[in-house]
Enzyme design. Structure first.
Site, PDB file in Angstrom:
ATOM      1  N   GLU A 191      30.828  -5.505  36.080  1.00  0.00           N
ATOM      2  CA  GLU A 191      29.411  -5.768  35.836  1.00  0.00           C
ATOM      3  C   GLU A 191      28.627  -5.818  37.151  1.00  0.00           C
ATOM      4  O   GLU A 191      27.522  -5.265  37.256  1.00  0.00           O
ATOM      5  CB  GLU A 191      29.254  -7.101  35.092  1.00  0.00           C
ATOM      6  CG  GLU A 191      29.757  -7.097  33.661  1.00  0.00           C
ATOM      7  CD  GLU A 191      28.691  -6.668  32.671  1.00  0.00           C
ATOM      8  OE1 GLU A 191      27.621  -6.190  33.108  1.00  0.00           O
ATOM      9  OE2 GLU A 191      28.924  -6.809  31.463  1.00  0.00           O
ATOM     10  N   TYR A 243      19.381 -27.853  40.363  1.00  0.00           N
ATOM     11  CA  TYR A 243      18.333 -28.809  40.039  1.00  0.00           C
ATOM     12  C   TYR A 243      18.268 -29.937  41.060  1.00  0.00           C
ATOM     13  O   TYR A 243      17.316 -30.715  41.058  1.00  0.00           O
ATOM     14  CB  TYR A 243      18.556 -29.359  38.624  1.00  0.00           C
ATOM     15  CG  TYR A 243      18.585 -28.261  37.587  1.00  0.00           C
ATOM     16  CD1 TYR A 243      17.408 -27.684  37.134  1.00  0.00           C
ATOM     17  CD2 TYR A 243      19.794 -27.757  37.102  1.00  0.00           C
ATOM     18  CE1 TYR A 243      17.426 -26.647  36.204  1.00  0.00           C
ATOM     19  CE2 TYR A 243      19.826 -26.723  36.182  1.00  0.00           C
ATOM     20  CZ  TYR A 243      18.646 -26.170  35.739  1.00  0.00           C
ATOM     21  OH  TYR A 243      18.676 -25.136  34.830  1.00  0.00           O
ATOM     22  N   SER A 284      22.897 -26.378  34.083  1.00  0.00           N
ATOM     23  CA  SER A 284      22.458 -27.644  33.499  1.00  0.00           C
ATOM     24  C   SER A 284      23.615 -28.548  33.087  1.00  0.00           C
ATOM     25  O   SER A 284      23.558 -29.767  33.284  1.00  0.00           O
ATOM     26  CB  SER A 284      21.565 -27.370  32.286  1.00  0.00           C
ATOM     27  OG  SER A 284      22.275 -26.635  31.291  1.00  0.00           O
ATOM     28  N   LYS A 307      27.000 -17.043  37.175  1.00  0.00           N
ATOM     29  CA  LYS A 307      26.520 -18.181  36.396  1.00  0.00           C
ATOM     30  C   LYS A 307      27.450 -18.415  35.203  1.00  0.00           C
ATOM     31  O   LYS A 307      27.714 -17.463  34.473  1.00  0.00           O
ATOM     32  CB  LYS A 307      25.092 -17.895  35.901  1.00  0.00           C
ATOM     33  CG  LYS A 307      24.462 -19.008  35.079  1.00  0.00           C
ATOM     34  CD  LYS A 307      23.055 -18.620  34.625  1.00  0.00           C
ATOM     35  CE  LYS A 307      22.416 -19.743  33.816  1.00  0.00           C
ATOM     36  NZ  LYS A 307      21.055 -19.406  33.343  1.00  0.00           N
ATOM     37  N   LYS A 346      27.316 -13.452  34.002  1.00  0.00           N
ATOM     38  CA  LYS A 346      26.798 -14.583  33.237  1.00  0.00           C
ATOM     39  C   LYS A 346      27.684 -14.776  32.012  1.00  0.00           C
ATOM     40  O   LYS A 346      27.711 -13.941  31.114  1.00  0.00           O
ATOM     41  CB  LYS A 346      25.343 -14.352  32.822  1.00  0.00           C
ATOM     42  CG  LYS A 346      24.713 -15.551  32.103  1.00  0.00           C
ATOM     43  CD  LYS A 346      23.256 -15.260  31.785  1.00  0.00           C
ATOM     44  CE  LYS A 346      22.595 -16.420  31.075  1.00  0.00           C
ATOM     45  NZ  LYS A 346      21.179 -16.129  30.735  1.00  0.00           N
ATOM     46  N   ARG A 376      25.617 -16.100  21.797  1.00  0.00           N
ATOM     47  CA  ARG A 376      25.326 -14.929  22.625  1.00  0.00           C
ATOM     48  C   ARG A 376      26.595 -14.239  23.097  1.00  0.00           C
ATOM     49  O   ARG A 376      26.591 -13.575  24.134  1.00  0.00           O
ATOM     50  CB  ARG A 376      24.464 -15.361  23.814  1.00  0.00           C
ATOM     51  CG  ARG A 376      23.120 -15.918  23.380  1.00  0.00           C
ATOM     52  CD  ARG A 376      22.305 -16.411  24.565  1.00  0.00           C
ATOM     53  NE  ARG A 376      20.979 -16.815  24.102  1.00  0.00           N
ATOM     54  CZ  ARG A 376      20.299 -17.839  24.596  1.00  0.00           C
ATOM     55  NH1 ARG A 376      20.806 -18.566  25.566  1.00  0.00           N
ATOM     56  NH2 ARG A 376      19.103 -18.142  24.125  1.00  0.00           N
ATOM     57  N   ARG A 422      19.324 -25.541  26.917  1.00  0.00           N
ATOM     58  CA  ARG A 422      18.704 -25.209  25.620  1.00  0.00           C
ATOM     59  C   ARG A 422      17.635 -26.230  25.268  1.00  0.00           C
ATOM     60  O   ARG A 422      16.588 -25.898  24.711  1.00  0.00           O
ATOM     61  CB  ARG A 422      19.786 -25.135  24.536  1.00  0.00           C
ATOM     62  CG  ARG A 422      20.915 -24.156  24.881  1.00  0.00           C
ATOM     63  CD  ARG A 422      20.741 -22.799  24.246  1.00  0.00           C
ATOM     64  NE  ARG A 422      21.610 -21.815  24.871  1.00  0.00           N
ATOM     65  CZ  ARG A 422      22.880 -21.592  24.555  1.00  0.00           C
ATOM     66  NH1 ARG A 422      23.449 -22.310  23.593  1.00  0.00           N
ATOM     67  NH2 ARG A 422      23.580 -20.655  25.165  1.00  0.00           N
TER      68      ARG A 422
END
Length: 323
Positions: free
Chosen positions: A233, A313, A274, A248, A196, A217, A206
């Site tokens: 990871e 989506y 998004s 992602k 990610k 982040r 957001r």
């Protein structure tokens, strides 16, 4: 004088192209992310994501029932609480919006599709970070792990089929797996957000979750410059007990997705995020691209790069069109 090999023969008609297509997007491989808001009487449109809403519990149930009827692979639930605090306590509350939404979903569809939950604190904290903060305002990895373990058990007790730890804390998968097993939830699967990135493409999300984020982040999400780190990871998450792994965002990291697919034998998911959704919708609204073709091309590219599962989506829309 003329070519002996004519690949164009296999492109001459829609029927031929369909028959020899190497890649397809089927409803069963699609997961619909959904936002369920506490205390709402009407769904709230998300301005930066045309066509996507913050659901009420009732409209979420109807959308989940439709997802099952369309043959989608699953839904990924995100909860939007009315109140937040420094530790994200609403995430652990059995009566909190995400746990209640999980229960609604499972009651609605049973095992007809996979009910997944976002296992992270960012929607529940007043500072918007994915974990609790220490006295210096930094995300405390190990203190956060304890809350993730409890959150995972809370989701399992609400009936979730699969948890999706997305906070990018070191050791999160192992801690959650041990907590689930200790509580008797050995059949609850883990879809690890193994890769990610700290991406600008999360911007519309957001708004979707009414984020309270202060700062960024970058100390826990991955650096977009790094690909080898993604493999490290991923392998760590599998070693800790991940049943599936995810990359992602998807479209800007197709190279990473392909590398992950080549390295592992577990199912691989990718999140068509998004910002990727919003860019296509905005360009289509301006008449700059053919919307449906752009959607199909985007999802095909993610599948072609190696994703077994796509969170998007557009999932319900694409499934409707495939009938």
């Amino acid at each position: 004088m003329f070519p002996q090999d004519r690949p164009r023969r296999l492109r001459t008609s829609p029927a031929v192209r369909r028959m020899v297509a190497e890649t397809s997007v089927e409803p069963r491989s699609l997961v619909l992310p959904m936002f369920v808001a506490e205390g709402r009487s009407e769904p709230t449109p998300i301005e930066s994501m045309p066509g996507v809403v913050q659901h009420t519990r009732d409209t979420a149930r109807r959308a989940i029932a439709e997802a099952a009827e369309l043959g989608l692979g699953g839904v990924m639930l995100f909860g939007l609480p009315e109140r937040k605090d420094a530790t994200g306590s609403g995430a652990l509350d059995p009566g909190g919006i995400l746990n209640v939404a999980i229960g609604d979903a499972v009651a609605e569809v049973g095992d007809a599709l996979v009910v997944m939950s976002d296992l992270c604190l960012d929607e529940f904290t007043d500072h918007g970070h994915c974990g609790v903060l220490d006295s210096h305002g930094r995300v405390d990895n190990d203190a956060t792990l304890d809350l993730y373990a409890k959150m995972g058990v809370a989701h399992a007790e609400a009936g979730v089929h699969m948890v999706g730890p997305s906070g990018m804390m070191d050791g999160q998968v192992g801690v959650i797996r041990r907590a689930l097993d200790a509580a008797g939830h050995t059949d609850t699967a883990i879809l690890a957000y193994a890769v990610k990135y700290s991406s600008a493409l999360f911007g519309p999300f957001r708004e979707a979750v009414a984020s309270s984020l202060q700062g960024d982040r970058r100390t826990y999400q991955q650096d977009p410059a790094n690909a080898r780190e993604a493999i490290r990871e991923t392998l760590l998450d599998i070693e800790e007990g991940a049943d599936l792994v995810m990359v992602k965002p998807a479209l800007s990291y197709l190279d990473v997705l392909a590398q992950v697919r080549a390295q592992v034998t577990v199912p691989v998911a990718a999140y068509n995020v998004s910002g990727e959704y919003a860019m296509v919708e905005a360009a289509a609204a301006n008449g700059w691209i053919d919307r449906e073709r752009a959607i199909d091309e985007a999802l095909l590219s993610i599948r072609r790069a190696g994703a077994d599962i796509i969170l998007t989506y557009w999932a319900a829309e694409v499934a409707r069109r495939s009938r």
